[in-house]
Design a protein around this motif. Sequence first.
Motif, PDB file in Angstrom:
ATOM      1  N   MET A   1     -60.111  32.205  35.547  1.00 30.21           N
ATOM      2  CA  MET A   1     -59.467  32.003  36.841  1.00 30.21           C
ATOM      3  C   MET A   1     -58.279  32.939  37.024  1.00 30.21           C
ATOM      4  SD  MET A   1     -59.554  27.917  37.720  1.00 30.21           S
ATOM      5  CE  MET A   1     -59.250  27.252  36.077  1.00 30.21           C
ATOM      6  N   MET A   2     -57.502  33.122  35.955  1.00 28.71           N
ATOM      7  CA  MET A   2     -56.344  34.002  36.035  1.00 28.71           C
ATOM      8  C   MET A   2     -56.767  35.465  36.109  1.00 28.71           C
ATOM      9  SD  MET A   2     -53.658  32.134  33.459  1.00 28.71           S
ATOM     10  CE  MET A   2     -52.348  33.275  33.917  1.00 28.71           C
ATOM     11  N   LEU A   3     -57.781  35.858  35.338  1.00 29.99           N
ATOM     12  CA  LEU A   3     -58.253  37.241  35.347  1.00 29.99           C
ATOM     13  C   LEU A   3     -58.776  37.629  36.727  1.00 29.99           C
ATOM     14  CD1 LEU A   3     -59.008  39.869  33.868  1.00 29.99           C
ATOM     15  CD2 LEU A   3     -61.189  38.779  33.265  1.00 29.99           C
ATOM     16  N   PHE A   4     -59.681  36.819  37.268  1.00 30.74           N
ATOM     17  CA  PHE A   4     -60.224  37.112  38.598  1.00 30.74           C
ATOM     18  C   PHE A   4     -59.139  36.980  39.668  1.00 30.74           C
ATOM     19  CE2 PHE A   4     -64.437  35.520  36.747  1.00 30.74           C
ATOM     20  CZ  PHE A   4     -64.807  36.807  36.393  1.00 30.74           C
ATOM     21  N   GLY A   5     -58.250  36.002  39.482  1.00 27.84           N
ATOM     22  CA  GLY A   5     -57.180  35.814  40.452  1.00 27.84           C
ATOM     23  C   GLY A   5     -56.261  37.015  40.537  1.00 27.84           C
ATOM     24  N   ILE A   6     -55.901  37.585  39.395  1.00 27.68           N
ATOM     25  CA  ILE A   6     -55.016  38.752  39.364  1.00 27.68           C
ATOM     26  C   ILE A   6     -55.689  39.957  40.006  1.00 27.68           C
ATOM     27  CG2 ILE A   6     -53.971  40.448  37.804  1.00 27.68           C
ATOM     28  CD1 ILE A   6     -53.330  38.136  35.903  1.00 27.68           C
ATOM     29  N   MET A   7     -56.960  40.202  39.677  1.00 28.98           N
ATOM     30  CA  MET A   7     -57.647  41.371  40.219  1.00 28.98           C
ATOM     31  C   MET A   7     -57.859  41.255  41.726  1.00 28.98           C
ATOM     32  SD  MET A   7     -60.408  42.511  37.273  1.00 28.98           S
ATOM     33  CE  MET A   7     -61.341  40.974  37.331  1.00 28.98           C
ATOM     34  N   VAL A   8     -58.299  40.091  42.179  1.00 32.05           N
ATOM     35  CA  VAL A   8     -58.519  39.895  43.616  1.00 32.05           C
ATOM     36  C   VAL A   8     -57.197  39.951  44.369  1.00 32.05           C
ATOM     37  CG1 VAL A   8     -59.337  38.284  45.369  1.00 32.05           C
ATOM     38  CG2 VAL A   8     -60.623  38.557  43.256  1.00 32.05           C
ATOM     39  N   ALA A   9     -56.164  39.341  43.823  1.00 36.62           N
ATOM     40  CA  ALA A   9     -54.859  39.317  44.481  1.00 36.62           C
ATOM     41  C   ALA A   9     -54.275  40.718  44.606  1.00 36.62           C
ATOM     42  CB  ALA A   9     -53.903  38.416  43.711  1.00 36.62           C
ATOM     43  N   TYR A  10     -54.440  41.531  43.581  1.00 39.14           N
ATOM     44  CA  TYR A  10     -53.931  42.904  43.644  1.00 39.14           C
ATOM     45  C   TYR A  10     -54.634  43.689  44.751  1.00 39.14           C
ATOM     46  CZ  TYR A  10     -52.997  47.746  42.358  1.00 39.14           C
ATOM     47  OH  TYR A  10     -52.639  49.076  42.395  1.00 39.14           O
ATOM     48  N   ALA A  11     -55.946  43.509  44.850  1.00 40.44           N
ATOM     49  CA  ALA A  11     -56.694  44.196  45.900  1.00 40.44           C
ATOM     50  C   ALA A  11     -56.253  43.732  47.288  1.00 40.44           C
ATOM     51  CB  ALA A  11     -58.190  43.961  45.710  1.00 40.44           C
ATOM     52  N   LEU A  12     -56.046  42.430  47.442  1.00 36.47           N
ATOM     53  CA  LEU A  12     -55.659  41.906  48.751  1.00 36.47           C
ATOM     54  C   LEU A  12     -54.214  42.259  49.118  1.00 36.47           C
ATOM     55  CD1 LEU A  12     -57.257  38.328  48.620  1.00 36.47           C
ATOM     56  CD2 LEU A  12     -58.108  40.342  49.819  1.00 36.47           C
ATOM     57  N   ALA A  13     -53.370  42.433  48.107  1.00 36.43           N
ATOM     58  CA  ALA A  13     -51.949  42.679  48.380  1.00 36.43           C
ATOM     59  C   ALA A  13     -51.604  44.150  48.488  1.00 36.43           C
ATOM     60  CB  ALA A  13     -51.100  42.024  47.287  1.00 36.43           C
ATOM     61  N   LYS A  14     -52.277  45.016  47.699  1.00 31.33           N
ATOM     62  CA  LYS A  14     -51.831  46.404  47.599  1.00 31.33           C
ATOM     63  C   LYS A  14     -52.871  47.457  47.971  1.00 31.33           C
ATOM     64  CE  LYS A  14     -47.666  45.438  46.351  1.00 31.33           C
ATOM     65  NZ  LYS A  14     -46.571  45.694  47.312  1.00 31.33           N
ATOM     66  N   LEU A  15     -54.131  47.091  48.065  1.00 28.32           N
ATOM     67  CA  LEU A  15     -55.158  48.069  48.416  1.00 28.32           C
ATOM     68  C   LEU A  15     -55.541  47.921  49.885  1.00 28.32           C
ATOM     69  CD1 LEU A  15     -57.515  47.884  45.307  1.00 28.32           C
ATOM     70  CD2 LEU A  15     -55.523  49.342  45.673  1.00 28.32           C
ATOM     71  N   LYS A  16     -55.860  49.041  50.513  1.00 31.86           N
ATOM     72  CA  LYS A  16     -56.259  49.038  51.914  1.00 31.86           C
ATOM     73  C   LYS A  16     -57.765  49.251  52.002  1.00 31.86           C
ATOM     74  CE  LYS A  16     -51.835  50.790  53.650  1.00 31.86           C
ATOM     75  NZ  LYS A  16     -51.142  51.860  54.419  1.00 31.86           N
ATOM     76  N   PHE A  17     -58.454  48.306  52.599  1.00 32.26           N
ATOM     77  CA  PHE A  17     -59.899  48.423  52.775  1.00 32.26           C
ATOM     78  C   PHE A  17     -60.309  47.558  53.957  1.00 32.26           C
ATOM     79  CE2 PHE A  17     -59.002  45.072  49.747  1.00 32.26           C
ATOM     80  CZ  PHE A  17     -59.768  44.013  50.185  1.00 32.26           C
ATOM     81  N   ARG A  18     -61.449  47.870  54.506  1.00 29.10           N
ATOM     82  CA  ARG A  18     -61.934  47.145  55.673  1.00 29.10           C
ATOM     83  C   ARG A  18     -62.294  45.706  55.300  1.00 29.10           C
ATOM     84  NH1 ARG A  18     -66.686  49.877  59.070  1.00 29.10           N
ATOM     85  NH2 ARG A  18     -64.973  51.390  59.317  1.00 29.10           N
ATOM     86  N   GLY A  19     -61.840  44.771  56.081  1.00 26.57           N
ATOM     87  CA  GLY A  19     -62.133  43.359  55.855  1.00 26.57           C
ATOM     88  C   GLY A  19     -61.108  42.641  55.003  1.00 26.57           C
ATOM     89  N   ARG A  20     -60.008  43.330  54.636  1.00 28.40           N
ATOM     90  CA  ARG A  20     -59.006  42.694  53.775  1.00 28.40           C
ATOM     91  C   ARG A  20     -58.381  41.478  54.456  1.00 28.40           C
ATOM     92  NH1 ARG A  20     -53.468  45.693  52.032  1.00 28.40           N
ATOM     93  NH2 ARG A  20     -53.143  45.385  54.279  1.00 28.40           N
ATOM     94  N   ASP A  21     -58.016  41.619  55.716  1.00 33.42           N
ATOM     95  CA  ASP A  21     -57.403  40.495  56.436  1.00 33.42           C
ATOM     96  C   ASP A  21     -58.381  39.332  56.589  1.00 33.42           C
ATOM     97  OD1 ASP A  21     -55.074  41.936  56.678  1.00 33.42           O
ATOM     98  OD2 ASP A  21     -55.551  42.711  58.685  1.00 33.42           O
ATOM     99  N   THR A  22     -59.645  39.653  56.780  1.00 33.29           N
ATOM    100  CA  THR A  22     -60.660  38.594  56.903  1.00 33.29           C
ATOM    101  C   THR A  22     -60.774  37.801  55.608  1.00 33.29           C
ATOM    102  OG1 THR A  22     -61.912  39.953  58.471  1.00 33.29           O
ATOM    103  CG2 THR A  22     -63.079  38.124  57.421  1.00 33.29           C
TER     104      THR A  22
END
Length: 279
Positions: free
Chosen positions: A91-112
């Motif tokens: 849970m922590m491993l996936f949580g950290i990776m997904v959270a980093y993508a949602l917080a710092k990476l720009k990609f289509r559909g991030r806000d969704t």
Amino acid sequence: MVGSKANNKLRLSIRYIFAIVLLVIMVFPYLYMVLNSLADWSQVDRKLIPTKLTLRSYQWLFTGGETGITRPWIHAFFNSVFVSLVSTALMMLFGIMVAYALAKLKFRGRDTINNFVLFHMFFPAIILIIPNFLIIQKVGLFDTYWALIIPKAMSLWGIFMYTNFFKAVPTVFIEAAKLDGASDFKILYKIMMPMSKSITTVVFLFLLMERWTELLWDMIVVRSDGMLTLNVLLSQMFGPYQSYPGPMYAGAVMLTLPIIILFIIFGKKFQEGMQFNLK
């Protein structure tokens, strides 16, 4: 002036008394459970504070009891430890990776995706039990460790907590690291994770406690005695073992003690993480 000081002392004394009373009210149920787990069986639930202490209730658990029904208490305890630690780590491993993508990476559909995480958090987890169970059964994972771990390997709450923390990290650190040729995984491992020790402690303790105390899912997906977790085994004591209240208290102590020890060990980091969340 003297009267004012006396009034202040009186108010302070009342506050201390009130705080002590509240503390006793909160702590006494657990203390009562511990005392009754150590009490002589003739005094269990018969005295507010037992006067005769013994380890008989714990010996009863570890030796299989006196009913002729063998219950693997030690094995169930290690099942709970293994399943809880592996599930929490995932849970922590996936949580950290997904959270980093949602917080710092720009990609289509991030806000969704962000909105979906928030939207999904309002749904009670119980509505997904039947679909998850049918999936586990169809893929042949019923009554296995995988059935206990995989459906609990992702936490939207953990993603939400890490996302909020990573958003507060200045982007200049990430940009400087990328100029030095660092990849996103290296940035996550070398920069983001060391900076998130406090929030990691909060997430770890809450996720571990949530998984450690999980009951309904564990009861549904396992059947054999060798796969039972401690909380499921404890719940079964209310049936054939209801005439043994001492061991019931001892089992409850075994279930709660690891969490209390962890909170004591990581108490300082936990407070720091909670202070950040409240800002």
